[in-house]
Design a protein around this motif. Structure first.
Motif, short mmCIF file in Angstrom:
data_model
loop_
_atom_site.label_atom_id
_atom_site.label_comp_id
_atom_site.label_asym_id
_atom_site.label_seq_id
_atom_site.Cartn_x
_atom_site.Cartn_y
_atom_site.Cartn_z
N UNK A 234 0.52 -1.15 -0.68
CA UNK A 234 0.42 0.07 -0.22
C UNK A 234 0.71 1.68 -0.05
N UNK A 235 0.39 1.97 -1.12
CA UNK A 235 0.64 3.35 -0.69
C UNK A 235 -0.16 4.61 -0.63
N UNK A 236 0.41 5.50 0.60
CA UNK A 236 -0.63 6.14 0.61
C UNK A 236 -0.03 7.91 0.93
N UNK A 246 -3.00 3.79 -3.60
CA UNK A 246 -2.38 2.69 -4.61
C UNK A 246 -2.47 1.83 -3.41
N UNK A 247 -3.56 0.49 -3.51
CA UNK A 247 -3.28 -0.65 -3.10
C UNK A 247 -3.54 -2.00 -4.01
N UNK A 271 -7.06 1.82 -7.19
CA UNK A 271 -6.94 3.28 -6.35
C UNK A 271 -7.85 4.30 -6.30
N UNK A 272 -7.26 4.69 -5.36
CA UNK A 272 -8.58 5.50 -4.20
C UNK A 272 -8.17 7.25 -5.22
N UNK A 273 -8.76 8.26 -5.30
CA UNK A 273 -8.28 9.73 -4.65
C UNK A 273 -9.84 10.18 -4.25
N UNK A 274 -9.32 10.22 -2.91
CA UNK A 274 -10.26 11.89 -1.99
C UNK A 274 -9.60 12.59 -1.96
N UNK A 275 -11.10 13.71 -2.29
CA UNK A 275 -10.39 15.03 -1.56
C UNK A 275 -11.29 15.72 -0.71
N UNK A 276 -10.98 16.61 -0.10
CA UNK A 276 -11.66 17.25 1.25
C UNK A 276 -12.49 18.28 0.62
#
Length: 535
Positions: A234-236, A246-247, A271-276
């Motif tokens: 995993x890369x955060x 990335x997982x 892949x996960x891209x999140x935004x606050x």
């Protein structure tokens, strides 16, 4: 040398900001509080809990479901005096060796003994193990590690023995052996991983064996903790309001689970891209692909094309011939006034816009969604938290024409335990009193369509079957097949004797159509959490 490097890589631990995961991957603190089996939903209570723990690797994420309720430190039942002046010196850990900003080693025993009765007779569980965790080089700049090993024997409640007898797996676990008593099983559990902070708290790496979860609900339709642990990298990456994860994973292929053979492999890339959007509002976009690469020599290797951490997987998959199982998802989490939480997920496996409008029951309109809400101090009662959640999944979602590329691991669903072709409502209430008493009530009610038997007509619920064997093209309706109703009710009262040392009284009811099973149990556990029976 390769073996030594691999062994070293299996050892380590850190905190990952972009998305919460199954404990104990998240952080030591989250793991310790998770064992209390009582959750709260916002940062104020979490901040109070911080003062009671000194073995924190990195700050927890601003994900409200990561915050676990603990009352004031003065009421928390720590061990007040060391044993033999060696054990429980800090009041919390069996053995702790530490040098400030240099190294840290913690060793804790794991025990869990349960005895009870269900409609078929006695049930029991016997678990012994150890967890080892620590840090080399300092908490902010060093490398952390975590390892957990347990040996288990159990006679599960009667309905859950079906999985071991018919599907060749222990729910949430790996391979098992039959134990002395009829229906009893013996299995081993192991988790281990390491993490390190690569770029000044902006990029973090984690590698090892454990489970991961994406989402803030009781269930997850993207990636849940139902299936057993697996190898992952995993890369955060965190930059301002943006969080990118990335997982990369290695799963075990579906099929007969037998001893003395090398199990088939398949792989996953997420892949996960999140935004606050705001400090209390987070939106995430996900893409997932499951694939295998078996050639004429029966070798199955990870496709290096999927190691690219930034490109869209759909573009890669199309360039490779579009034979892999790819999906997309969106999720949202909204914390309102630090008391209410709204959350949800939407998963898109396949769809055709033309057919969505003209043929909504086309078999390949495959999607699922989740809606949920949580409230803190429900009914204005302090420390009483409640939630409601609804999950719905179309037939054939998560499945693939090649069963080896279904969204499964070790014959178990990677998302919801019911697979697909179902709807479910979940209600939960959690309450704590004076940091010693904990009560937890979870009610689930599901409707699902099932095949008449394992090799019967494929109505879209069994993820291990190819969707090429589907029964229809344009009449794929919810709950088609053998319609079943499943209800579970789980009520647990726990008393904390000392830090992470509990006595649990449990009552569980499971009804599948006209078949009922009720069990009650009394248990003792140390440094571990309760097993779920809600599927």
């Amino acid at each position: 040398m390769k073996k030594l490097v691999f062994l070293f890589l299996l050892l380590v631990f850190s905190k990952l900001n972009a998305q919460q995961v199954y404990c104990p991957v998240e952080s030591w603190l989250n793991d310790e509080l998770y064992k209390s089996n009582v959750q709260a939903f916002y940062k104020l209570r979490y901040d109070k809990a911080l003062n009671q723990f000194n073995q924190i690797n990195y700050q927890l994420p601003d994900s409200v479901d990561s915050y676990i309720q603990i009352a004031s430190a003065s009421n928390y039942p720590e061990f007040k005096k060391p044993i033999f002046n060696i054990f429980y010196k800090d009041g919390k850990n069996f053995y702790k060796l530490e040098k400030q900003d240099d190294y840290l080693l913690i060793i804790n025993p794991i025990l869990h003994f349960v005895s009870g009765q269900d409609d078929s007779g006695s049930i029991w569980q016997n678990t012994r193990g150890v967890e080892i965790k620590g840090n080399i080089g300092g908490m902010s700049k060093g490398v952390g590690f975590y390892s957990m090993l347990t040996e288990n024997q159990a006679l599960l409640p009667y309905p859950y023995r079906y999985f071991t007898d018919s599907l060749n797996f222990v729910p949430n676990e790996f391979f098992y052996k039959k134990f002395k008593n009829k229906g009893a099983i013996d299995f081993f559990q192991a988790r281990a991983y390491f993490t390190f902070n690569a770029v000044n708290n902006h990029i973090r790496f984690q590698f090892g064996h454990d489970k991961n979860k994406i989402g803030n609900g009781y269930r997850s339709l993207i990636l849940s903790e139902f299936a057993p642990q697996y190898l992952f990298l995993k890369i955060n990456t965190d930059v301002g309001r943006f969080h990118y994860q990335n997982l990369f994973t290695q799963f075990t292929d579906n099929g007969p689970i037998l001893s003395n053979i090398l199990y088939g492999k398949k792989y996953g890339a997420f892949h996960r891209l999140s935004f606050d959007l705001r400090p209390n509002l987070n939106i995430g976009l996900n893409e997932m692909v499951i694939f295998d690469r078996i050639d004429s020599t029966q070798l199955n290797q990870f496709d290096l094309n999927y190691l690219n951490p930034v490109i869209f997987y759909r573009a890669i998959e199309s360039n490779l011939g579009s034979r892999d199982n790819s999906m997309m998802a969106a999720d949202i989490n909204w914390d309102i006034k630090k008391r209410y939480v709204l959350y949800g997920q939407f998963i898109l496996d396949e769809f055709n816009l033309k057919y969505i409008k003209s043929q909504p029951n086309w078999w390949a309109n495959k999607y699922a969604y989740q809606l949920g809400a949580k409230v803190l101090d429900a009914f204005k009662i302090k420390n009483l938290d409640a939630f409601v959640e609804y999950n719905r999944c179309r037939p054939y979602t998560y499945s693939h024409m090649r069963p080896t590329q279904s969204f499964t691991h070790f014959n178990q669903a990677l998302a919801h335990p019911l697979g697909s072709n179902f709807s479910e409502t979940v209600l939960g209430i959690r309450y704590s009193y004076k940091s010693r008493w904990y009560a937890n009530l979870v009610f689930t009610n599901a409707v699902a369509g099932r095949d008449s038997f394992l090799n019967g007509r494929n109505y879209g619920s069994n993820l291990l079957r190819s969707y090429d064997t589907r029964v229809t093209d344009f009449d794929s309706k919810m709950f088609m097949g053998k319609k079943m109703h499943l209800t579970t009710l789980d009520f647990t009262v726990s008393y904390m004797i000392k830090y992470n040392l509990f006595v649990d009284a449990r009552l569980n009811l499971r009804q599948l159509d006209d078949s009922k099973n009720l069990f009650f149990s009394l248990g003792f556990r140390m440094n571990t959490n309760l097993k779920k029976f809600d599927y």
